[in-house]
Design an enzyme around this catalytic site. Sequence first.
Site, PDB file in Angstrom:
ATOM      1  CE  LYS A   1     -16.648  47.597  27.050  1.00 10.91           C
ATOM      2  NZ  LYS A   1     -16.756  46.159  27.402  1.00 10.91           N
TER       3      LYS A   1
ATOM      4  CD  GLU B   1     -18.152  44.780  30.654  1.00 12.39           C
ATOM      5  OE1 GLU B   1     -17.153  44.132  30.998  1.00 12.39           O
ATOM      6  OE2 GLU B   1     -18.248  45.362  29.553  1.00 12.39           O
TER       7      GLU B   1
ATOM      8  CB  CYS C   1     -15.046  46.503  30.574  1.00 11.93           C
ATOM      9  SG  CYS C   1     -14.026  44.992  30.524  1.00 11.93           S
TER      10      CYS C   1
END
Lengths: 411, 411
Positions: free
Chosen positions: A215, A140, A252
């Site tokens: 995300k 990330e 994540c």
Amino acid sequence: MEKTQNGGAAKEEGGGDGSICGYDSLHRLLKDNLNPHIFQEVNRLLTGLNCGKPLQTIALQESATSLSLQHGFDLQAFCFHADKELLREPRVVRVGVIQNSISLPTTAHFSDQKKAIFQKLKPIIDAAGSSGVNILCLQEAWMMPFAFCTREKRWCEFAEPVDGESTVFLQSFALKYNMVIISSILERDINHGEVIWNTAVVIGNRGNIIGKHRKNHIPRVGDFNESTYYMEGNTGHPVFETAFGKIAINICYGRHHPLNWLAFGLNGAEIVFNPSATVGELSEPMWPIEARNAAIANNYFVASINRVGTETFPNPFTSGDGKPAHADFGHFYGSSHISAPDASCTPSLSRNRDGLLITDMDLNLCRQVKDKWGFRMTSRYDLYAETLAHYVKPDFEPQVTSDPLLRKKSL
Amino acid sequence: MEKTQNGGAAKEEGGGDGSICGYDSLHRLLKDNLNPHIFQEVNRLLTGLNCGKPLQTIALQESATSLSLQHGFDLQAFCFHADKELLREPRVVRVGVIQNSISLPTTAHFSDQKKAIFQKLKPIIDAAGSSGVNILCLQEAWMMPFAFCTREKRWCEFAEPVDGESTVFLQSFALKYNMVIISSILERDINHGEVIWNTAVVIGNRGNIIGKHRKNHIPRVGDFNESTYYMEGNTGHPVFETAFGKIAINICYGRHHPLNWLAFGLNGAEIVFNPSATVGELSEPMWPIEARNAAIANNYFVASINRVGTETFPNPFTSGDGKPAHADFGHFYGSSHISAPDASCTPSLSRNRDGLLITDMDLNLCRQVKDKWGFRMTSRYDLYAETLAHYVKPDFEPQVTSDPLLRKKSL
């Protein structure tokens, strides 16, 4: 504040909590300290079996191993098999994931910091490419320090458009090695008011940009002040159909959300990458659990990648925990690994060093496990569509059966 | 067929795959074979920390430990702490789970088999009751052998109404010890055409029946031919508000379905019990993963219970795998354990012996973790309600972005 900047080379600093130093990974710690027949059984319980056997290693070309020795990065390679089928040929894909620390101190010029990361990654990407990796994923926000803990907006300068310099840097490798590359960056959306996003760019094996994913779930825990910088993604749950299989990216913190994993599965993903940045004290015992569960529950492979080392920032910051200001985020514990739909998984890369994990996976395993375990068939999605539609209404009341003999008290 | 009936007493037969014999649990295997400071770090990685420390054990009364010695069952006890709060007192609940093998051969008269299980459970329930357990849960279909592998309908004779003899047997203990008891039985629904269900009965601490829940997801994998006997449950996802907290029951195969876990959480469960019956070769590496993931993702405690031993049936049966007929289901590997919302978990009970696991849990931990990690807040349920509503439509098309340079081939 006492911690030093963890530079590029293999610097083994040991456990984040200081209880034991110098070990590289749980797997190696167990292998080095148990006698072989006990290790074999412990390993079976912890990492499962693939087609009835412990996971096999792959021998890589000398060019890759010499790059790993020369540049001090961990290099491991494994193979997930599937059963032979009568009507489909095996569909073996070679997947690589890279974990790394940053290269220069965070006090260096931003431009120099980014270039230094490019330089450090070059031999690791070359090792992947020369090993025949088909799909490669970086960690990330690989092109910068994970500076969101500071809440300082100046780090937004690292952001780039989807076709910015980090993408251009990787496109040349994609083309050179005929390799799909997933690049998780801090994105600036030029066409929509210069807004910042946390975005994965999917680069095709011809060097073309296939698309992007933003995300979906943004943390507000510990020093993960990311919600100060960007909002929840607006790209849904895209699956990218590449030359080497259908892939998706769960960035994540999205790994804590089973519905996020589910949606990528519903859209047909066979490999889901989880580029991450997470630290020891907060999440380390969760790290091997959530990815494996997602692989089992959704019948796909999961590739988990976490950055490495301790990043120290120029200005101290507080963490909302009443403790004094400090200047680092904690130890990013690496430990990248790959989980299979049959509940087996690879050992993890080092907790302390840069690393490249290469894994062959026969994608036929996904449907084989689907047919065997029947999770999709038995899932009752219609029931849960109704449950969730009901839950999100303001007048939702939980389904609770109270013991009639219970004298009410405020709990 | 070579395997012998695993009777009541503590008979240690070792690993299901024969690779190593005689060990009791992963935890003990590691503790006995690693030096203490290495074990400490391995344990931290594998079972996490609770309030920053390794999980503490509880000393039980001598009456309980002497019952465990006399009757040869494993007895372990642990304590999950939560932080102190200013506005709420701690809400500590003592939870017990029991795992056991059957008692008589499956060739004995059904009535004798059931009575023998009652007899064998009595001292273990007494040990729980005299230890002050508030909520006790038995394993799936505890009142019979797990005979569904045979596909023979005569085992339906074991089924009972919700207020049948197994419930009556347990009600006396509930009353005697002021203890909620969860009893997972094979149910016959007298009022609806004598249909069979897989059902958990919740008995209140005054000996009253609070309610029931029927298994939501029915397996069709390995020898789990349960779909031959009963259908998917029709009781939704009830949470039972008892004198000692809000509890729910996710029966066995339901643990593979993240949406099932989710729905119990949405309805407010603070402890979810997972009474199970599962065997080594199929599911053992999944066993510690799925329950812990559910506890983490849904911010509640999960109590996982699996039966023990090998059950051999009178008539051999085939398994749809091309192998010869055989007469047993494989080794039920016990390994009952409890997972907390902060990602910590207890060691598991024995893989081979009957056992009682007692755990104090401060239920305040659930909301503390919810506030800290923010999973509920960041979950975007509205998005997923839409996703699922869309998915269940016949004309659903997955969200796929294809590489435009990809020459189509049939994958």
